[in-house]
Design an enzyme around this catalytic site. Structure first.
Site, PDB file in Angstrom:
ATOM      1  N   TYR A 122       0.877  -1.251   0.001  1.00  0.00           N
ATOM      2  CA  TYR A 122       0.158  -0.010  -0.130  1.00  0.00           C
ATOM      3  C   TYR A 122       1.004   1.315  -0.021  1.00  0.00           C
ATOM      4  O   TYR A 122       0.532   2.158  -0.614  1.00  0.00           O
ATOM      5  CB  TYR A 122      -1.055  -0.043   1.104  1.00  0.00           C
ATOM      6  CG  TYR A 122      -2.005  -0.944   1.357  1.00  0.00           C
ATOM      7  CD1 TYR A 122      -3.193  -1.155   0.523  1.00  0.00           C
ATOM      8  CD2 TYR A 122      -1.776  -2.397   2.091  1.00  0.00           C
ATOM      9  CE1 TYR A 122      -4.116  -1.835   0.524  1.00  0.00           C
ATOM     10  CE2 TYR A 122      -2.559  -3.433   1.963  1.00  0.00           C
ATOM     11  CZ  TYR A 122      -3.576  -3.245   1.059  1.00  0.00           C
ATOM     12  OH  TYR A 122      -4.694  -4.296   1.224  1.00  0.00           O
ATOM     13  N   ASN A 169     -12.342  -1.615  -4.971  1.00  0.00           N
ATOM     14  CA  ASN A 169     -12.574  -2.305  -6.252  1.00  0.00           C
ATOM     15  C   ASN A 169     -13.466  -3.315  -6.300  1.00  0.00           C
ATOM     16  O   ASN A 169     -13.556  -4.469  -5.654  1.00  0.00           O
ATOM     17  CB  ASN A 169     -10.860  -3.041  -6.280  1.00  0.00           C
ATOM     18  CG  ASN A 169     -10.905  -3.661  -7.617  1.00  0.00           C
ATOM     19  OD1 ASN A 169     -11.524  -3.554  -8.490  1.00  0.00           O
ATOM     20  ND2 ASN A 169     -10.053  -4.750  -7.568  1.00  0.00           N
ATOM     21  N   CYS A 182      -6.081  -6.311  -6.868  1.00  0.00           N
ATOM     22  CA  CYS A 182      -6.004  -6.297  -5.700  1.00  0.00           C
ATOM     23  C   CYS A 182      -5.385  -7.071  -4.719  1.00  0.00           C
ATOM     24  O   CYS A 182      -4.808  -6.765  -3.697  1.00  0.00           O
ATOM     25  CB  CYS A 182      -7.310  -5.394  -5.126  1.00  0.00           C
ATOM     26  SG  CYS A 182      -8.792  -6.691  -5.036  1.00  0.00           S
ATOM     27  N   HIS A 183      -5.458  -8.102  -5.005  1.00  0.00           N
ATOM     28  CA  HIS A 183      -4.689  -9.197  -4.347  1.00  0.00           C
ATOM     29  C   HIS A 183      -3.224  -9.418  -4.274  1.00  0.00           C
ATOM     30  O   HIS A 183      -2.795  -9.838  -3.576  1.00  0.00           O
ATOM     31  CB  HIS A 183      -5.189 -10.844  -4.864  1.00  0.00           C
ATOM     32  CG  HIS A 183      -4.798 -10.922  -6.115  1.00  0.00           C
ATOM     33  ND1 HIS A 183      -5.680 -10.623  -7.063  1.00  0.00           N
ATOM     34  CD2 HIS A 183      -3.723 -11.601  -6.427  1.00  0.00           C
ATOM     35  CE1 HIS A 183      -4.843 -11.051  -8.374  1.00  0.00           C
ATOM     36  NE2 HIS A 183      -3.787 -11.750  -7.887  1.00  0.00           N
ATOM     37  N   GLU A 208      -0.072 -17.586  -8.568  1.00  0.00           N
ATOM     38  CA  GLU A 208       0.901 -16.537  -9.197  1.00  0.00           C
ATOM     39  C   GLU A 208       2.264 -17.130  -8.914  1.00  0.00           C
ATOM     40  O   GLU A 208       3.314 -16.443  -9.384  1.00  0.00           O
ATOM     41  CB  GLU A 208       0.457 -15.212  -9.194  1.00  0.00           C
ATOM     42  CG  GLU A 208      -0.799 -14.844  -9.763  1.00  0.00           C
ATOM     43  CD  GLU A 208      -0.921 -13.273  -9.631  1.00  0.00           C
ATOM     44  OE1 GLU A 208       0.030 -12.573  -9.248  1.00  0.00           O
ATOM     45  OE2 GLU A 208      -2.099 -12.903  -9.806  1.00  0.00           O
TER      46      GLU A 208
END
Length: 182
Positions: free
Chosen positions: A97, A125, A133-134, A160
């Protein structure tokens, strides 16, 4: 408004549309569900087919080469800046962030930007996964602040290629080892 479902290997996902554009994507049972309302017509649409193709590629562990067309309603200029930052986070990477806040401060030509304000915009979102956003974590590696649920965030990061043991599950969350993943 229209809706359909997509079943990933670990959770049902809902997709919503205005008939032309994707307007929402969220996990069943997540706190994000309340953002999207309940009055939908269940129907298959071309935008849903396109989004499901994207999700098939994504959940196969690959980065899709296209992004389904979407429309964001009630997006403020600040939220749009944050979304633009999230869309730049590469597949398989995470940012904090604070990183996003620092980038926006540079864009706006100000000395400082609140990471907490960024967190609010990230949490707003309405189209998770596609707008990633993850991939945003706390500065200490905490997997905090995911409206889709921490268990789902972990699964997305694993998809991922992340070693999620390197992240911190907030104390108010259930420890990863004991989670009942949906």
């Amino acid at each position: 408004m229209y809706r359909t479902t997509y079943d990933s290997s670990f959770s049902r996902i809902y997709l919503s549309s205005d008939g032309q554009y994707l307007t929402g994507l969220w996990f069943e049972g997540s706190r994000d569900e309340v953002k999207h309302g309940k009055n939908f017509i269940d129907q298959e649409l071309p935008i849903f087919e396109q989004t499901k193709k994207w999700l098939d590629i994504y959940f196969s562990g690959k980065e899709p080469s296209f992004l389904p067309t979407y429309r964001l309603e009630h997006v403020t200029p600040f939220r749009q800046l944050v979304i633009d930052q999230m869309l730049q986070i590469p597949f398989g990477k995470v940012v904090t962030y604070r990183d996003i806040a620092e980038n926006i401060a540079k864009i706006k030509g100000v000395d400082k930007m609140s990471a907490q304000a960024v967190g609010g915009a990230v949490g707003w979102n309405p189209i998770c996964i596609l707008i990633p956003c993850h991939r945003v974590v706390g500065s200490n590696g905490s997997l905090t602040g995911y409206g889709g649920g921490i268990a789902n965030k972990i699964k997305l990061l694993e998809n991922e290629g992340h070693d999620v043991s390197k992240f911190i599950v907030p104390k108010k969350e259930v420890p990863y080892e004991t989670m009942q993943l949906v």
